[in-house]
Design a protein around this motif. Structure first.
Motif, PDB file in Angstrom:
ATOM      1  N   THR A  17       0.825  -1.212   0.000  1.00  0.00           N
ATOM      2  CA  THR A  17       0.000   0.000   0.000  1.00  0.00           C
ATOM      3  C   THR A  17       0.860   1.262   0.000  1.00  0.00           C
ATOM      4  N   THR A  71       2.643   1.693  -3.347  1.00  0.00           N
ATOM      5  CA  THR A  71       1.782   2.182  -4.432  1.00  0.00           C
ATOM      6  C   THR A  71       1.696   3.704  -4.405  1.00  0.00           C
ATOM      7  N   ARG A  72       1.655   4.263  -3.188  1.00  0.00           N
ATOM      8  CA  ARG A  72       1.634   5.734  -3.075  1.00  0.00           C
ATOM      9  C   ARG A  72       2.988   6.320  -3.462  1.00  0.00           C
ATOM     10  N   GLU A  73       4.068   5.664  -3.054  1.00  0.00           N
ATOM     11  CA  GLU A  73       5.417   6.168  -3.329  1.00  0.00           C
ATOM     12  C   GLU A  73       5.705   6.167  -4.821  1.00  0.00           C
ATOM     13  N   ASN A  90       3.285   5.851  -7.171  1.00  0.00           N
ATOM     14  CA  ASN A  90       2.101   6.322  -7.910  1.00  0.00           C
ATOM     15  C   ASN A  90       1.637   5.275  -8.923  1.00  0.00           C
TER      16      ASN A  90
END
Length: 318
Positions: A20, A23-25, A27
């Protein structure tokens, strides 16, 4: 061959311990990230990660492969940066400083050749008689000692020195045969050099502290010193390399004496800031390194062995 995007996904998950967070790191959708991890594991032929409670950790193979993955990504980044530099134009403004003794001739020629190679560069040249405290947006070529400084000093070479006079001076007052004879001759000195007690060096006889006469004529620029010596005002210590440059333009104006006795060596340094430097400054530094005269590292002995006129033994009364 490993896919760099898969390596990037793997390294990120090892660092964060979470799909999770990664995925943010990165993008990326979680499905894309998971697909890249599976693709890498298929490529290496074994699992690299294991799930422990709510955290993802590398297994033994993953820990070994993580180190190499980081190195591969770093090399790829360096290669991309190197290629980007080749495409990047050298442009903008450089403020270039130079010691007054070197600014004419060699330094002006190197700046001219640098600007010819890089058409979009703009240059401002400043002559220095005092070592600069800062060199913002540029660099400085300095002759002599620098003392304590927060700037970066890169050695470019060194200039050896000898004692010179004019043919007319020697014809009138004779040629000194020993360092002790210099006390009876007029002397043209650079401000500050006599204060520190210059020492002459001989390959066999050792050192001799230079005792200057009280009537020494002092100046604050090498070019002024050279003019005074050429006009017959007295003798003086001068860098051999600078004398050779003057003799190219004005043959016969200087003659050495006591040729086996050498004065203090003057270092030549390139001075510029620490830290990450702009492309235009790095290009200039590289250019300077390529045009350093070879004599600065291996002074030509011929410069110190010119014939001295055979004159009388008269001494100056001025």
């Amino acid at each position: 061959m490993y896919d760099l995007k898969e390596l990037e996904a793997f390294v990120s998950v090892v660092k964060t311990g979470s799909l999770t967070v990664s995925t943010r790191e990165l993008n990326l959708p979680k499905s894309t990230l998971s697909r890249r991890i599976r693709g890498l594991e298929d490529n290496v032929g074994q699992p690299l990660l294991r799930r422990e409670s709510r955290r993802i950790t590398p297994n033994e193979a993953g820990r070994v492969f993580y180190r190499y993955s980081n190195e591969i990504l770093e090399l790829a980044l360096q290669g991309r940066s190197a290629l980007d530099e080749l495409k990047e134009e050298v442009s903008g403004k450089l403020i270039l400083c130079c010691h007054e003794a070197l600014v004419r001739g060699w330094f002006s020629e190197l700046v001219e050749s640098f600007m010819t190679r890089h058409k979009d560069i703009r240059v401002s040249i400043q002559t220095q008689s005092v070592f600069p405290e800062t060199v913002d947006d540029g660099a400085c070529v300095w002759l002599g000692g620098c003392g304590e400084t927060t700037l970066r000093l890169e050695p470019l070479g060194q200039l050896s020195q000898g004692i010179y006079g004019s043919p007319g001076y020697f014809a009138r007052y004779g040629v000194p045969e020993t360092p002790g004879d210099l006390a009876r001759h007029a002397w043209v000195d650079m401000i500050g050099s006599g204060d520190t007690g210059a020492v002459l060096q001989h390959p066999r006889q050792g050192s001799y502290p230079l005792s200057l006469p009280e009537t020494a004529f002092t100046v604050d620029q090498f070019v002024v010193q050279g003019d005074a010596i050429a006009k017959g005002r007295g003798l003086g210590l001068m860098p051999h390399w600078l004398v050779e440059r003057r003799l190219e333009a004005h043959p016969g104006t200087f003659v050495p004496c006591l040729t086996e006795w050498q004065g203090p060596v003057l270092p030549v340094s390139l001075v510029y800031p620490h830290g990450i430097l702009p492309r235009r400054l790095r290009a200039f530094i590289h250019h300077v390194r390529n045009v350093v005269p070879p004599e600065w590292w291996a002074p030509d002995a011929a410069q110190r062995s010119r014939a001295v006129p055979n004159s009388g033994t008269h001494h100056p009364t001025h």
